[in-house]
Structure formats: C-alpha cells, structure tokens
Design a protein around this motif. Structure first.
Motif, PDB file in Angstrom:
ATOM      1  N   LEU A  41       0.831  -1.203   0.000  1.00 49.15           N
ATOM      2  CA  LEU A  41       0.000   0.000   0.000  1.00 49.15           C
ATOM      3  C   LEU A  41       0.866   1.253   0.000  1.00 49.15           C
ATOM      4  CD1 LEU A  41      -2.725   1.386   0.088  1.00 49.15           C
ATOM      5  CD2 LEU A  41      -2.735   1.111   2.577  1.00 49.15           C
ATOM      6  N   ALA A  42       1.965   1.249   0.751  1.00 43.44           N
ATOM      7  CA  ALA A  42       2.865   2.401   0.767  1.00 43.44           C
ATOM      8  C   ALA A  42       3.422   2.672  -0.631  1.00 43.44           C
ATOM      9  CB  ALA A  42       3.998   2.176   1.763  1.00 43.44           C
ATOM     10  N   ALA A  43       3.844   1.610  -1.324  1.00 45.48           N
ATOM     11  CA  ALA A  43       4.369   1.781  -2.680  1.00 45.48           C
ATOM     12  C   ALA A  43       3.282   2.313  -3.616  1.00 45.48           C
ATOM     13  CB  ALA A  43       4.908   0.453  -3.190  1.00 45.48           C
ATOM     14  N   PHE A  44       2.073   1.792  -3.483  1.00 50.78           N
ATOM     15  CA  PHE A  44       0.946   2.253  -4.298  1.00 50.78           C
ATOM     16  C   PHE A  44       0.712   3.754  -4.111  1.00 50.78           C
ATOM     17  CE2 PHE A  44      -3.739   2.999  -4.153  1.00 50.78           C
ATOM     18  CZ  PHE A  44      -3.999   2.916  -5.512  1.00 50.78           C
ATOM     19  N   LEU A  45       0.661   4.206  -2.870  1.00 48.99           N
ATOM     20  CA  LEU A  45       0.418   5.627  -2.598  1.00 48.99           C
ATOM     21  C   LEU A  45       1.592   6.493  -3.031  1.00 48.99           C
ATOM     22  CD1 LEU A  45      -1.282   5.377   0.919  1.00 48.99           C
ATOM     23  CD2 LEU A  45      -2.380   5.715  -1.304  1.00 48.99           C
ATOM     24  N   ASN A  46       2.814   6.042  -2.776  1.00 49.04           N
ATOM     25  CA  ASN A  46       3.984   6.824  -3.171  1.00 49.04           C
ATOM     26  C   ASN A  46       4.032   7.050  -4.676  1.00 49.04           C
ATOM     27  OD1 ASN A  46       5.026   7.179  -0.568  1.00 49.04           O
ATOM     28  ND2 ASN A  46       6.187   5.272  -0.638  1.00 49.04           N
ATOM     29  N   ASP A  82       0.988   7.180   8.579  1.00 53.19           N
ATOM     30  CA  ASP A  82       2.384   6.919   8.214  1.00 53.19           C
ATOM     31  C   ASP A  82       3.329   7.309   9.336  1.00 53.19           C
ATOM     32  OD1 ASP A  82       2.712   9.678   8.174  1.00 53.19           O
ATOM     33  OD2 ASP A  82       3.148   9.808   6.029  1.00 53.19           O
ATOM     34  N   GLN A  83       4.646   7.227   9.050  1.00 50.44           N
ATOM     35  CA  GLN A  83       5.674   7.449  10.069  1.00 50.44           C
ATOM     36  C   GLN A  83       5.702   8.891  10.571  1.00 50.44           C
ATOM     37  OE1 GLN A  83       6.260   6.986   6.856  1.00 50.44           O
ATOM     38  NE2 GLN A  83       7.471   8.727   6.162  1.00 50.44           N
ATOM     39  N   ARG A  84       5.097   9.842   9.847  1.00 50.42           N
ATOM     40  CA  ARG A  84       5.049  11.246  10.278  1.00 50.42           C
ATOM     41  C   ARG A  84       3.776  11.584  11.024  1.00 50.42           C
ATOM     42  NH1 ARG A  84       4.968  15.181   6.153  1.00 50.42           N
ATOM     43  NH2 ARG A  84       3.855  13.709   4.824  1.00 50.42           N
ATOM     44  N   GLY A  85       2.872  10.600  11.161  1.00 44.74           N
ATOM     45  CA  GLY A  85       1.595  10.862  11.810  1.00 44.74           C
ATOM     46  C   GLY A  85       0.524  11.355  10.861  1.00 44.74           C
ATOM     47  N   VAL A  86       0.799  11.345   9.555  1.00 44.72           N
ATOM     48  CA  VAL A  86      -0.187  11.769   8.560  1.00 44.72           C
ATOM     49  C   VAL A  86      -1.182  10.627   8.341  1.00 44.72           C
ATOM     50  CG1 VAL A  86      -0.544  12.509   6.175  1.00 44.72           C
ATOM     51  CG2 VAL A  86       1.494  13.263   7.429  1.00 44.72           C
ATOM     52  N   THR A  87      -2.471  10.946   8.375  1.00 46.68           N
ATOM     53  CA  THR A  87      -3.521   9.956   8.156  1.00 46.68           C
ATOM     54  C   THR A  87      -3.984  10.002   6.703  1.00 46.68           C
ATOM     55  OG1 THR A  87      -4.317  10.041  10.442  1.00 46.68           O
ATOM     56  CG2 THR A  87      -5.853   9.232   8.792  1.00 46.68           C
ATOM     57  N   TYR A  88      -4.055   8.833   6.082  1.00 41.64           N
ATOM     58  CA  TYR A  88      -4.562   8.702   4.712  1.00 41.64           C
ATOM     59  C   TYR A  88      -5.864   7.914   4.763  1.00 41.64           C
ATOM     60  CZ  TYR A  88       0.197  10.019   3.347  1.00 41.64           C
ATOM     61  OH  TYR A  88       1.387  10.675   3.197  1.00 41.64           O
ATOM     62  N   ASN A  89      -6.908   8.492   4.199  1.00 45.98           N
ATOM     63  CA  ASN A  89      -8.196   7.816   4.126  1.00 45.98           C
ATOM     64  C   ASN A  89      -8.515   7.566   2.653  1.00 45.98           C
ATOM     65  OD1 ASN A  89     -10.662   7.219   6.085  1.00 45.98           O
ATOM     66  ND2 ASN A  89     -11.519   7.906   4.143  1.00 45.98           N
ATOM     67  N   PRO A 103      -1.849  16.199   9.795  1.00 49.70           N
ATOM     68  CA  PRO A 103      -2.475  16.281   8.467  1.00 49.70           C
ATOM     69  C   PRO A 103      -3.349  15.068   8.147  1.00 49.70           C
ATOM     70  CG  PRO A 103      -0.155  16.902   8.353  1.00 49.70           C
ATOM     71  CD  PRO A 103      -0.377  16.350   9.727  1.00 49.70           C
ATOM     72  N   VAL A 104      -4.401  15.331   7.395  1.00 47.09           N
ATOM     73  CA  VAL A 104      -5.307  14.283   6.912  1.00 47.09           C
ATOM     74  C   VAL A 104      -5.341  14.362   5.391  1.00 47.09           C
ATOM     75  CG1 VAL A 104      -7.678  13.419   6.885  1.00 47.09           C
ATOM     76  CG2 VAL A 104      -6.706  14.336   9.001  1.00 47.09           C
ATOM     77  N   VAL A 105      -5.110  13.238   4.750  1.00 50.82           N
ATOM     78  CA  VAL A 105      -5.123  13.156   3.292  1.00 50.82           C
ATOM     79  C   VAL A 105      -6.279  12.245   2.884  1.00 50.82           C
ATOM     80  CG1 VAL A 105      -3.839  12.501   1.218  1.00 50.82           C
ATOM     81  CG2 VAL A 105      -2.623  13.480   3.182  1.00 50.82           C
ATOM     82  N   ILE A 106      -7.238  12.805   2.160  1.00 48.99           N
ATOM     83  CA  ILE A 106      -8.375  12.044   1.665  1.00 48.99           C
ATOM     84  C   ILE A 106      -8.103  11.683   0.202  1.00 48.99           C
ATOM     85  CG2 ILE A 106     -10.858  11.998   1.304  1.00 48.99           C
ATOM     86  CD1 ILE A 106     -10.117  12.262   4.230  1.00 48.99           C
ATOM     87  N   ILE A 107      -8.212  10.398  -0.131  1.00 48.31           N
ATOM     88  CA  ILE A 107      -7.952   9.932  -1.489  1.00 48.31           C
ATOM     89  C   ILE A 107      -9.231   9.306  -2.022  1.00 48.31           C
ATOM     90  CG2 ILE A 107      -6.532   8.416  -2.926  1.00 48.31           C
ATOM     91  CD1 ILE A 107      -4.471   8.538  -0.546  1.00 48.31           C
ATOM     92  N   LEU A 108      -9.787   9.903  -3.061  1.00 51.45           N
ATOM     93  CA  LEU A 108     -11.046   9.461  -3.650  1.00 51.45           C
ATOM     94  C   LEU A 108     -10.761   8.812  -4.997  1.00 51.45           C
ATOM     95  CD1 LEU A 108     -13.027  12.755  -2.944  1.00 51.45           C
ATOM     96  CD2 LEU A 108     -13.007  10.689  -1.528  1.00 51.45           C
ATOM     97  N   LEU A 109     -10.947   7.505  -5.073  1.00 54.19           N
ATOM     98  CA  LEU A 109     -10.750   6.755  -6.318  1.00 54.19           C
ATOM     99  C   LEU A 109     -12.128   6.548  -6.940  1.00 54.19           C
ATOM    100  CD1 LEU A 109      -8.211   4.091  -4.987  1.00 54.19           C
ATOM    101  CD2 LEU A 109      -7.698   6.266  -6.119  1.00 54.19           C
ATOM    102  N   CYS A 110     -12.486   7.396  -7.894  1.00 52.25           N
ATOM    103  CA  CYS A 110     -13.830   7.411  -8.458  1.00 52.25           C
ATOM    104  C   CYS A 110     -13.834   6.798  -9.849  1.00 52.25           C
ATOM    105  CB  CYS A 110     -14.369   8.841  -8.527  1.00 52.25           C
ATOM    106  SG  CYS A 110     -14.502   9.635  -6.903  1.00 52.25           S
TER     107      CYS A 110
END
Length: 357
Positions: free
Chosen positions: A34-39, A78-85, A123-130
């Motif tokens: 998943l990390a590789a996918f997001l990166n 992630d390791q910085r405390g950033v949340t990905y939804n 930080p919060v990162v919202i990822i919408l795969l539509c």
C-alpha cells in the motif's frame, strides 16, 4: 429454449470493495504494498514519502463470506503521523467533495483528546478513487488544499505567500518576530489534502509509474482458475514504461489478486458484492422511471399515459438486457442470474439475444 451459451471468463474489477481491500488492506501483509501504491500514485517523495504505515480501521480477520460491509474505506497513518483515508467509489452518490470534507473533519475531531491543543492536529489526506468523472476536462488527478488568496477584484484571485520559504528573512524586518506564527499558519494550511482521481479518464499525461497503477486499477482482470491456477500464465501485462520498482509491486498485487480469485469463499463473496450492486442500480433505475411516469401521467390523457407506459416497459427491457449481459461477462452462471434478477431461464436467454442484436 435456445442452445446454452458458453460461459464467459471470470472477471474481477479492483474498483470493487473486496478485491481492493484484499490486495491493499491486510494487517501484517500489505503495508509495504500500500505504501508503494500511494507513493507512486500521489508522487510522494522526499520527506513526504511513506516508509512505514499502520492500519487504523481494518478488521484483523476480515469476513469475506458473510457479505458484511462494516468498513467502506481504508485508513492508515504513516511514520510522520499523517492519516490517509482511501475510498473507492463506483458510482456518483452525491457530492463526493463534501463527503471528503466530512471525513476529514471526523478524523481531525478524533485526533483531539481531552486536554490536547489545536497544534496537536496532524495532516489528513483524503484519497477518492472514483470510477466516474466530475469535471469535464482530461485531468485525471486533482489535488485540493487550503491556500490564501488576495481579493483584489470581482474575478481575479491571486495566491498569497504563506510558507516560510516564500519570505525573505533578511529583508523582511518582521520575519523574525513573526516566524513562530508563520510556521504555525503554514502547518495549519497543510492539515487537509484531498486527492480526486477520476479513473474513467485517460492517464496519458501522468508519469509512467502513475500510469502503470491507474491501468492496473481500471483493468478487467481475468485471473487463472482451477487446481493449476498458480502455474498458468498471467493475463495482465504491466505497461512497459513502468519503473522496475513499480513493476515489482504491481506483480505482488497481481499475485494477491490471483490468490483471491482462486479461493472459492473469496470469489463467491465478490460475486455477491457485484450482484448486490447490480440489484441496487436496477432498483434505483426502476424507481426513477416509475416516478417520472407517475409525474407525467397526472397531466396526460389516457392514450398518452399508455404510450409512456409502453416506453417504460421498453426501457426496463433494455436495462435488464444490459444487466444480464454484464453478469455473464463477469462469469456468473445462468442460475445465479435468474436468482439475482428473478427471471426464468427462457427470459435470460431472450434478454441476451436482445443485447447481442
């Protein structure tokens, strides 16, 4: 009855909930994937690159056989405390941007405990795969975030500086006195990122690794089946422009998908998910058509109303033909189709014949 048609190959789409989560959301198995996918997809580099992550809302032992859908998205930190939804949407169900803002506010609210400060927000990162379009241009990926603008006209908006790097510390006399406030403001404006991906658009203008992952997400996958499935040749070809690293991770994702398709309980759960979605869409379409018909009938004479009713019947027939053909393409048997759409075997064959014509 017409002769039996050959069974279509089994097809899996990663924009459905179950296969997406099996590939990307299994605790202790898929964190690096998943990390590789997001990166690659979001071009996260340098300090923003995800080197480790922790799942926040997935089941440790997901139940693929009960048809439960307790969690509709994937949330990681992630390791910085950033949340990905991360959320996958196959159809437009209202304002997706408003939904993303709601998700962000909910996650940020959960971060604040009793006695905590606003500076503790991460930080919060919202990822919408539509799997559909919202904007009428060719841009497949959009990033929304906070930024200040100068209001100097009715139609003109100019971005104002807001990062420490935007100011010259040597020439700006107030820089040193305001440096702490500046850093706090910069940090606050970075609390929200919304990535919108409209997957039905062509990815030609994206970077090669982005293209490779988008192609993988939207492809119709025909995984090998049977006792010798793992020794059969793969049916998915990774685009040639992908980097060796992206190719390695996509191959791992494909291996997980092959395993998913080879397990009867997973496959049957996926078929149920597809059937439920088709039934839902069919019901909505019928209710919409019936509502239109009732509204029109109020002001029409009997002859006109009869004509609209006939048109509604023709529309329902076309819709069922499309649904039956789609289910066959997914590899469902005639028995499964008759049970899902409440049709007889003869009706299934009639609708298939209409779709072919």
């Amino acid at each position: 009855m017409a002769p039996t048609r050959p069974q279509a190959p089994f097809t899996i789409s990663l924009t459905h909930d179950l296969p997406f989560k099996y590939i990307f959301a299994q605790v202790g198995e898929t964190e690096e994937l998943l990390a590789a996918f997001l990166n690659h997809l979001l071009v996260l580099e340098g300090a923003r690159k995800i080197t480790e992550l922790t799942y926040q809302n997935v089941e440790n032992t997901p139940d693929y056989t009960s048809g439960r859908k307790l969690v509709l998205d994937v949330r990681v930190t992630d390791q910085r405390g950033v949340t990905y939804n991360i959320e996958v949407q196959r159809e437009n169900q209202g304002s997706i941007i408003s939904r993303a803002l709601f998700q962000q506010s909910r996650i940020s609210n959960e971060q604040l405990q009793a006695g905590s400060k606003f500076d503790d927000l991460r930080p919060v990162v919202i990822i919408l795969l539509c799997d559909y379009s919202i904007f009428p241009d060719s841009e497949l990926i959009r990033l929304f975030k906070f930024a200040p603008f100068r209001l100097d006209g009715a139609h003109e908006r100019h971005t104002l500086p807001y990062r420490a790097a935007h100011f010259d510390a040597t020439s700006n006399l107030r820089y040193r006195r305001l440096s702490n406030r500046l850093r706090q403001a910069e940090s606050s404006l970075d609390l929200l990122h919304i990535y919108l991906l409209e997957l039905d658009k062509r990815p030609d203008h994206l970077l090669p690794d982005q293209q490779a992952w988008v192609h993988y997400l939207v492809a119709d996958h025909h995984p090998p089946q049977g006792d010798n499935a793992m020794s059969q040749p793969r049916t998915y070809e990774i685009p040639p422009g992908a980097s060796p690293e992206a190719r390695k991770w996509i191959e791992q994702a494909q291996a997980r998908l092959d395993y998913f398709a080879g397990q009867p309980e997973y496959r049957h759960a996926y078929e149920r998910e597809v059937l439920e979605l088709m039934q839902h869409n069919t019901l909505l379409s019928e209710r919409h058509a019936e509502g239109l018909e009732e509204g029109r009938a109020e002001g029409l004479e009997e002859g006109h109303a009869r004509g609209h009713a006939e048109g509604h019947a023709e529309g329902r027939s076309a819709m069922l033909s499309t649904s039956v053909a789609g289910m066959r393409e997914l590899g469902l048997t005639d028995q499964q189709i008759t049970q899902a759409l409440k049709l007889t075997p003869d009706e299934v064959d009639i609708y298939l014949t209409r779709e072919d014509s």
